[in-house]
Design a protein around this motif. Structure first.
Motif, PDB file in Angstrom:
ATOM      1  N   UNK A 288      -0.950  -1.454  -0.231  1.00  0.00           N
ATOM      2  CA  UNK A 288      -1.318  -1.222  -1.636  1.00  0.00           C
ATOM      3  C   UNK A 288      -1.507  -2.552  -2.352  1.00  0.00           C
ATOM      4  N   UNK A 289      -2.543  -2.631  -3.147  1.00  0.00           N
ATOM      5  CA  UNK A 289      -2.820  -3.876  -3.877  1.00  0.00           C
ATOM      6  C   UNK A 289      -3.574  -4.886  -3.039  1.00  0.00           C
TER       7      UNK A 289
ATOM      8  N   UNK B 235       6.335  -0.879   7.052  1.00  0.00           N
ATOM      9  CA  UNK B 235       5.428  -0.350   6.028  1.00  0.00           C
ATOM     10  C   UNK B 235       4.436   0.623   6.667  1.00  0.00           C
TER      11      UNK B 235
ATOM     12  N   UNK C  93       4.655   4.413   5.824  1.00  0.00           N
ATOM     13  CA  UNK C  93       3.582   4.700   4.868  1.00  0.00           C
ATOM     14  C   UNK C  93       3.930   4.299   3.439  1.00  0.00           C
ATOM     15  N   UNK C  94       5.067   3.615   3.252  1.00  0.00           N
ATOM     16  CA  UNK C  94       5.446   3.193   1.895  1.00  0.00           C
ATOM     17  C   UNK C  94       4.461   2.141   1.386  1.00  0.00           C
ATOM     18  N   UNK C  95       3.958   2.348   0.180  1.00  0.00           N
ATOM     19  CA  UNK C  95       3.000   1.439  -0.452  1.00  0.00           C
ATOM     20  C   UNK C  95       1.800   1.159   0.456  1.00  0.00           C
ATOM     21  N   UNK C  96       1.339   2.205   1.143  1.00  0.00           N
ATOM     22  CA  UNK C  96       0.149   2.063   1.988  1.00  0.00           C
ATOM     23  C   UNK C  96      -0.955   2.960   1.438  1.00  0.00           C
ATOM     24  N   UNK C  97      -2.185   2.458   1.462  1.00  0.00           N
ATOM     25  CA  UNK C  97      -3.335   3.243   1.031  1.00  0.00           C
ATOM     26  C   UNK C  97      -4.349   3.245   2.160  1.00  0.00           C
TER      27      UNK C  97
END
Lengths: 224, 296
Positions: free
Chosen positions: A168-169, A155, A159-163
């Motif tokens: 993320x979340x 991840x 960078x997938x679903x990373x903020x």
């Protein structure tokens, strides 16, 4: 400069493979339906249909793009019915002195290719997020190699679903929210249906013989 | 099957199923084979779709507010996590991995795996759906057909060859670690920290099978008792030495040990009677493939 034969296996139907994007203009692409791959376990008829259909379509796609393709069909008289032997036969026939193939998905074939000699050249399979070597590096020196640790590493790397460096979340894992049992009120979407198409009308006698239903396959395989 | 069809399947999944995928990813239905699963594995495994375009499409749907985070994360975990991980393990650990059989499981494949003719409703439906679609979703594979094989002590070769044969998406790099490691715990806990063994209670909680079944999931012994229940304790008792030290198993061994000895004996007798009656078939793989399961 010699002309290579490029063998594409049934689970390598991707135009993005290095072995294709780096192919010289005069390369010969080979796709082969061989009985050996269909018989070491008695595959589900739908699996065989899907693979043969996808291979035949992919060969047509490559031809449309200007590649020269030799397609060995199951009922070709001169088919050697073994992937490596068939590729070597075609290499002779088309005067190719090198056979290129993408790393197969099975140890059995990988090992056979390696034993086959210098004419064969393996290309890495570039279709995964993590290469075999990169996985080895991730594993090196680790006491435990759990999926969860690998997943977080990937991840971060992709960078997938990373903020801003955080998941993320606010958490890595939502398993707790993802355990609802079946509910009678649920409405499920109807998946698209694909009709059987032209390449399958050339349906070979071999597959009729080996696969009718799972139970028939089991009977055939155990000789009862 | 073409890339164009596969892209259509991907679009359909994103538009209609992804939103509920996470919440119901572990649910099992007596009538519906697909639920909210994408069934994109076969297209991905033969190369018609790339894992990158699939994961990016899911991420984009989440960014656009068309899927909740638990759905997007649950899905991407399967591809970026599990799929890449089992491939890595396969290539690091072969050829030895295929020879692993740490629980010393020797039984053949239950014969009904080939036709679904069994009165255990959950198994009957999972196998019928497999026969009809060359597909079953991950919880059916792990917790119904897989769990039953684990509890009965089916050999890795027998079960792996079945999974390899019957699922359209099955290729050895992905099938072997999932079946031998994750499902059968035959790698000694390399992949999973504890075996995915479960009694009928789990299946009853997640599915609507039990109401259609001739067995009573609440009973452990007797003619109407769900066979999963006694098999579950039989499995734990059989592998006590290996599993008793596992922190995550302590509670369950505690409950077993608290039962009266006569109760424990009745449960083990029930399971043994079931196993004695179970019709099985030897592994049927051929040639170098079958040879790969044997130690040299």
């Amino acid at each position: 400069m010699s002309r290579p034969l490029i063998l594409i296996l049934g689970d390598q139907l991707s135009e993005t493979l290095d072995v294709l994007t780096e192919a010289p203009d005069d390369a010969l692409i080979a796709l082969s339906e061989v009985s050996a791959e269909g018989q070491y376990v008695p595959h589900h008829p739908q699996k065989i249909v899907m693979l043969l259909s996808a291979m035949r379509h992919f060969a047509d796609t490559l031809r449309d793009k200007g590649y020269q393709v030799h397609y060995s069909a199951l009922d070709d008289d001169d088919n050697r019915h073994d992937l490596l032997e068939e590729a070597e036969r075609l290499a002779e026939a088309y005067a190719c002195d090198e056979i290129r193939v993408t790393h197969p998905g099975e140890w059995r074939l990988f090992e056979r290719i390696q034993r086959r000699g210098t004419r064969w050249r393996l290309y890495p399979d570039n279709r995964f997020y993590c290469s075999i070597d990169a996985f080895g590096e991730w594993m090196a020196g680790r006491k435990r190699c759990r999926m969860e640790d690998f997943y977080r590493h990937m991840r971060k790397q992709t960078g997938l679903l990373m903020c801003e460096g955080e998941p993320a979340g606010g958490q890595w894992n939502f398993d707790h929210d993802n355990r609802a049992p079946i509910d009678q009120g649920l409405d499920f979407p109807t998946p698209p249906r694909h009709r059987m198409d032209a390449p399958l009308k050339r349906w070979p006698s071999w597959s009729r013989r080996t696969s009718v239903s799972i139970s028939a396959l089991s009977t055939a395989s155990t000789g009862r | 099957m073409t890339r164009r069809q596969a892209l259509g399947d991907l679009r359909h999944f994103i538009a209609h199923a992804l939103v509920d995928f996470g919440t119901y990813q572990d649910a099992i239905s007596d009538r519906e084979p697909l639920l909210y699963h994408s069934r994109l594995a076969a297209a991905m495994n033969i190369g018609l779709l790339s894992p990158q375009e699939v994961c990016e499409a899911v991420e984009t749907a989440w960014q656009a507010g068309r899927a909740p985070i638990n759905a997007a994360e649950g899905f991407i975990r399967q591809i970026l996590g599990w799929r890449e991980y089992v491939r890595g393990i396969y290539w690091q650990r072969m050829p030895g991995y295929k020879q692993e059989n740490r629980l010393n499981a020797r039984r053949g494949l239950p014969a009904f795996y080939w036709h679904g003719d069994t009165d255990l409703r959950c198994l009957q439906r999972a196998i019928e759906m497999t026969r009809d679609n060359a597909y079953a979703h991950h919880i059916q594979r792990l917790m119904v057909t897989g769990n039953f094989a684990l509890l009965c002590g089916v050999s890795p070769a027998a079960l792996c060859d079945w999974y390899l044969a019957v699922y359209a998406d099955a290729f050895e790099w992905v099938e072997l670690p999932n079946t031998l490691g994750m499902t059968l715990y035959a790698d000694g806990g390399y992949l999973g920290s504890k075996p995915y063994c479960a009694s009928g209670k789990y299946i009853d909680r997640m599915s609507d099978h039990c109401r259609h079944c001739r067995y009573d999931v609440k009973q452990v012994t007797g003619d109407d008792a769900c066979p999963f229940n006694s098999l579950y304790w039989h499995f734990l008792e059989r592998h006590r030495e290996r599993l008793k030290g596992n922190q995550r198993m302590k509670l369950i061994y505690g409950s077993w040990d608290k039962m009266a000895q006569s109760r424990r004996e009745a449960i083990l007798t029930q399971a043994n009677a079931f196993l004695d009656r179970l019709d099985t078939e030897p592994p049927y793989g051929r040639g170098e493939h079958a040879e790969g399961y044997r130690r040299h």
